[in-house]
Scaffold this motif. Structure first.
Motif, PDB file in Angstrom:
ATOM      1  N   GLY A 270       0.784  -1.227   0.000  1.00  0.00           N
ATOM      2  CA  GLY A 270       0.000   0.000   0.000  1.00  0.00           C
ATOM      3  C   GLY A 270       0.812   1.270   0.000  1.00  0.00           C
ATOM      4  N   ARG A 271       2.106   1.143   0.276  1.00  0.00           N
ATOM      5  CA  ARG A 271       2.931   2.343   0.318  1.00  0.00           C
ATOM      6  C   ARG A 271       3.648   2.513  -1.005  1.00  0.00           C
ATOM      7  NH1 ARG A 271       6.980   1.346   4.476  1.00  0.00           N
ATOM      8  NH2 ARG A 271       7.909   3.255   3.704  1.00  0.00           N
ATOM      9  N   GLU A 272       3.442   3.626  -1.667  1.00  0.00           N
ATOM     10  CA  GLU A 272       4.169   3.930  -2.904  1.00  0.00           C
ATOM     11  C   GLU A 272       4.123   2.766  -3.877  1.00  0.00           C
ATOM     12  OE1 GLU A 272       8.127   4.758  -1.435  1.00  0.00           O
ATOM     13  OE2 GLU A 272       7.874   6.859  -1.899  1.00  0.00           O
ATOM     14  N   THR A 273       2.994   2.089  -3.931  1.00  0.00           N
ATOM     15  CA  THR A 273       2.987   0.877  -4.737  1.00  0.00           C
ATOM     16  C   THR A 273       2.439   1.087  -6.140  1.00  0.00           C
ATOM     17  OG1 THR A 273       0.893   0.342  -3.668  1.00  0.00           O
ATOM     18  CG2 THR A 273       2.856  -0.782  -2.857  1.00  0.00           C
ATOM     19  N   ARG A 274       2.029   2.298  -6.443  1.00  0.00           N
ATOM     20  CA  ARG A 274       1.457   2.529  -7.768  1.00  0.00           C
ATOM     21  C   ARG A 274       2.507   2.284  -8.859  1.00  0.00           C
ATOM     22  NH1 ARG A 274      -2.406   4.201 -10.904  1.00  0.00           N
ATOM     23  NH2 ARG A 274      -2.106   5.814 -12.490  1.00  0.00           N
ATOM     24  N   GLY A 275       2.044   1.621  -9.924  1.00  0.00           N
ATOM     25  CA  GLY A 275       2.891   1.445 -11.094  1.00  0.00           C
ATOM     26  C   GLY A 275       4.172   0.688 -10.800  1.00  0.00           C
ATOM     27  N   ILE A 276       5.269   1.264 -11.206  1.00  0.00           N
ATOM     28  CA  ILE A 276       6.545   0.541 -11.128  1.00  0.00           C
ATOM     29  C   ILE A 276       7.458   1.130 -10.060  1.00  0.00           C
ATOM     30  CG2 ILE A 276       6.354  -0.090 -13.570  1.00  0.00           C
ATOM     31  CD1 ILE A 276       8.412   2.033 -14.230  1.00  0.00           C
ATOM     32  N   ILE A 277       6.858   1.822  -9.086  1.00  0.00           N
ATOM     33  CA  ILE A 277       7.654   2.535  -8.085  1.00  0.00           C
ATOM     34  C   ILE A 277       8.223   1.620  -7.004  1.00  0.00           C
ATOM     35  CG2 ILE A 277       7.594   4.385  -6.368  1.00  0.00           C
ATOM     36  CD1 ILE A 277       7.317   5.268  -9.303  1.00  0.00           C
ATOM     37  N   ARG A 278       7.451   0.607  -6.640  1.00  0.00           N
ATOM     38  CA  ARG A 278       7.941  -0.327  -5.616  1.00  0.00           C
ATOM     39  C   ARG A 278       7.568  -1.735  -6.033  1.00  0.00           C
ATOM     40  NH1 ARG A 278       9.514   0.123  -0.311  1.00  0.00           N
ATOM     41  NH2 ARG A 278       8.970   2.322  -0.303  1.00  0.00           N
ATOM     42  N   VAL A 279       8.572  -2.509  -6.389  1.00  0.00           N
ATOM     43  CA  VAL A 279       8.319  -3.837  -6.942  1.00  0.00           C
ATOM     44  C   VAL A 279       9.257  -4.871  -6.329  1.00  0.00           C
ATOM     45  CG1 VAL A 279       7.342  -3.159  -9.161  1.00  0.00           C
ATOM     46  CG2 VAL A 279       9.819  -3.150  -8.844  1.00  0.00           C
ATOM     47  N   HIS A 280       8.941  -6.140  -6.564  1.00  0.00           N
ATOM     48  CA  HIS A 280       9.742  -7.218  -5.969  1.00  0.00           C
ATOM     49  C   HIS A 280      11.025  -7.512  -6.742  1.00  0.00           C
ATOM     50  CE1 HIS A 280       6.745  -7.977  -3.005  1.00  0.00           C
ATOM     51  NE2 HIS A 280       5.821  -8.296  -3.887  1.00  0.00           N
ATOM     52  N   GLN A 281      11.015  -7.102  -8.006  1.00  0.00           N
ATOM     53  CA  GLN A 281      12.227  -7.302  -8.807  1.00  0.00           C
ATOM     54  C   GLN A 281      12.446  -6.065  -9.658  1.00  0.00           C
ATOM     55  OE1 GLN A 281      12.415 -10.780 -11.468  1.00  0.00           O
ATOM     56  NE2 GLN A 281      13.749  -9.570 -12.806  1.00  0.00           N
ATOM     57  N   PHE A 282      13.643  -5.525  -9.577  1.00  0.00           N
ATOM     58  CA  PHE A 282      13.948  -4.386 -10.437  1.00  0.00           C
ATOM     59  C   PHE A 282      15.419  -4.375 -10.781  1.00  0.00           C
ATOM     60  CE2 PHE A 282      16.100  -1.707  -7.274  1.00  0.00           C
ATOM     61  CZ  PHE A 282      15.644  -2.247  -6.080  1.00  0.00           C
ATOM     62  N   ASP A 283      15.745  -3.672 -11.849  1.00  0.00           N
ATOM     63  CA  ASP A 283      17.140  -3.584 -12.275  1.00  0.00           C
ATOM     64  C   ASP A 283      17.786  -2.365 -11.650  1.00  0.00           C
ATOM     65  OD1 ASP A 283      17.165  -5.831 -13.871  1.00  0.00           O
ATOM     66  OD2 ASP A 283      16.411  -4.749 -15.619  1.00  0.00           O
ATOM     67  N   LYS A 284      19.080  -2.470 -11.428  1.00  0.00           N
ATOM     68  CA  LYS A 284      19.773  -1.364 -10.794  1.00  0.00           C
ATOM     69  C   LYS A 284      21.238  -1.377 -11.209  1.00  0.00           C
ATOM     70  CE  LYS A 284      19.854  -1.360  -6.140  1.00  0.00           C
ATOM     71  NZ  LYS A 284      21.246  -1.556  -5.767  1.00  0.00           N
ATOM     72  N   ILE A 285      21.777  -0.178 -11.364  1.00  0.00           N
ATOM     73  CA  ILE A 285      23.222  -0.023 -11.517  1.00  0.00           C
ATOM     74  C   ILE A 285      23.733   0.374 -10.144  1.00  0.00           C
ATOM     75  CG2 ILE A 285      25.078   1.263 -12.651  1.00  0.00           C
ATOM     76  CD1 ILE A 285      23.335  -0.292 -14.629  1.00  0.00           C
TER      77      ILE A 285
END
Length: 426
Positions: A270-285
RNA sequence: GGUGAGGUGGCUGAGUGGUCGAAAGCAGCGCUUUGCUAAAGCGCCGUACCUGUCAAAGGGUACCGAGGGUUCGAAUCCCUCCCUCACCGCCA
């Protein structure tokens, strides 16, 4: 991990610094000190008995060599042996207890860190650029992305559940372009060495970089908790030199890595979960540095500005925030968050957290260097994203949206993306 | 997954039950000799912890991949595990 000697010698100082975090951690200091005293008492006694045993065993050897009887001595040593077994167990238990407790005590915040309970007390140290002036209706990344089919959240949920992204078409290509752009920037212009590490990491490594033991419920574990999906490249990359003694001439070590990151995000529903802002898998440099005690704060400044450079080149408005004592992460002494402006959310989004852990992680992973006097010292470790992709992606398409719903990409991406705009579904 | 070989200090490499924290060599540091370089000679040279001290010196314990066991005593004997290398099988 804090140095037990520091706790022993300056308990008041340690308690005072810990108290600024507001988590009540300072209460653990008395317990640690008590266990430490017990531990040393058993250890001293144990060593006394071992010395005695060594002495008598040598005598037995000497007597046997001369073919003299040694039964009496042997009986004596046997008895000491029993006491040693007992004391070894006690000393071992105390050591284990002390270590486990030390692993759960956070780092001391930097002496000059702003004092405060939570994010409200964080201090904006600088900002760059301006909020884009957007003509017409301002759409957020979900609307833009859905319209241009840059990602598909519903189908991602079909595959993996909620909290996953499936980039598609131009979105997938833009993701790839951003990765390539950032890796090139950090390797060519900022002098980082590229690492492509394993994504599954051992338990010890997770302890080394402080994800464990405290935050296990936020991690994806496999093989009965022996392996974990890395929540950030910080884990494999910082642990690259674990248990080593580095030559001072090789410092600082500067690494950049592109990896996916896996996070359960337990408790943040429920926190900042809209769209692609907080996800279980993401790419990062991710940027990682290993350096000396003398230079680590200088390196923190340059690491932060290296990460900022990405946003500057992309022409995205952002600010840099210094975290207050109540908001800095468990292992960090000092942290700058870099927050990019999201026109869609009308908020700043954290895209990087640049931290100096001082020797806190190094002590846990036994990462040292030989200083100019030939003495072994714990290294200082630092890391920060450079940058995290989904949020950067969101801020980028929101900031560069056109009234007609297309996206005009910043020029610097042209060689990576291959075209200057995204205006139709591909 | 199978078979074989192996894991000893920064490196190479001896050591198969007692005075071995561990020979020797290389690398490193210091000193001497020397016109420079080079070479030679001598000395020093692992880590962690406990103790001691203002700090040190000093004393002690542990560590020969990890953990157990046998023994008065284990680098050395026994068991389990981990890792590395080679080959075979399978496979992206």
């Amino acid at each position: 991990m804090l140095d037990i000697r520091l706790i022993r010698e300056k308990p008041d100082f340690v308690r005072e610094r810990l108290a600024t975090r507001g988590g009540g951690e300072e209460a653990k200091i008395d317990i640690v000190l008590q266990i430490d005293a017990e531990r040393r008492k058993s250890e001293t006694e144990l060593q006394r008995l071992q010395a005695e045993r060594n002495r008598l065993s040598k005598e037995i050897g000497a007597k046997r060599a001369k073919k003299e009887p040694s039964d009496e001595l042997e009986a004596q040593v046997r008895k000491i042996g029993e006491e040693i077994v007992d004391l070894t167990k006690r000393a071992g238990e105390a050591e284990e207890k002390q270590k486990n407790l030390l692993l759960e005590i956070p780092n001391l915040p930097h002496a000059k860190a702003p004092i405060g309970k939570n994010a409200d007390a964080n201090v904006v140290v600088r900002s760059w650029g301006e909020k884009p002036k957007l003509a017409g209706e301002v759409r957020d990344h979900v609307a833009l992305g859905t319209n241009l089919k840059l990602f598909d959240l519903e189908r991602a949920a079909k595959i993996s559940g909620s909290g996953f992204i499936c980039f598609t078409g131009a979105g997938a290509k833009l993701e790839r372009a951003l990765i390539q752009f950032m890796l090139d920037l950090h390797t060519r212009e900022h002098g980082y060495r590229e690492i492509s590490p394993p994504f599954l990491v051992r338990r010890e490594c997770m302890i080394g970089t402080t994800q464990l033991p405290k935050f296990e419920e936020d991690m994806y574990g496999l093989e009965n908790g022996e392996l974990f999906l890395a929540p950030t490249a910080e884990v494999p990359v910082t642990n690259f030199h674990r248990e080593e003694i580095l030559a001072i001439v090789d410092l600082p070590k500067k690494f950049v890595a592109y990896t996916p990151c896996f996070r359960r995000e337990a408790g943040s529903a429920g926190r900042e979960t809209r769209g692609i802002i907080r996800v279980h898998q993401f790419d990062k440099i991710e940027l990682v540095k290993i350096t000396t005690a003398e230079s680590s704060y200088e390196e923190l400044e340059s690491l932060t500005s290296n990460a900022e450079r990405v946003l500057q080149l992309l022409g995205l408005h952002y600010r840099v925030v210094e975290l207050c004592t109540g908001d800095v992460g468990f292992g960090s002494a000092k942290t700058y968050d870099i927050e990019v402006w999201s026109p869609g959310q009308k908020a700043y989004l954290e895209v990087s957290s640049c931290s100096n852990f001082e020797d806190f992680q190094a002590r846990r992973m036994n990462l040292r260097y030989k200083d100019a006097d030939g003495k072994n010292k714990f290294a200082h470790t630092l890391n920060g994203s450079g940058l995290a992709l989904p949020r950067l992606f969101a801020a980028l398409i929101e900031s560069y949206q056109q009234p007609d719903g297309s996206i005009a990409l910043p020029e610097i991406l042209l060689p990576y993306f291959g075209s200057a705009k995204i205006d139709k579904v591909d």
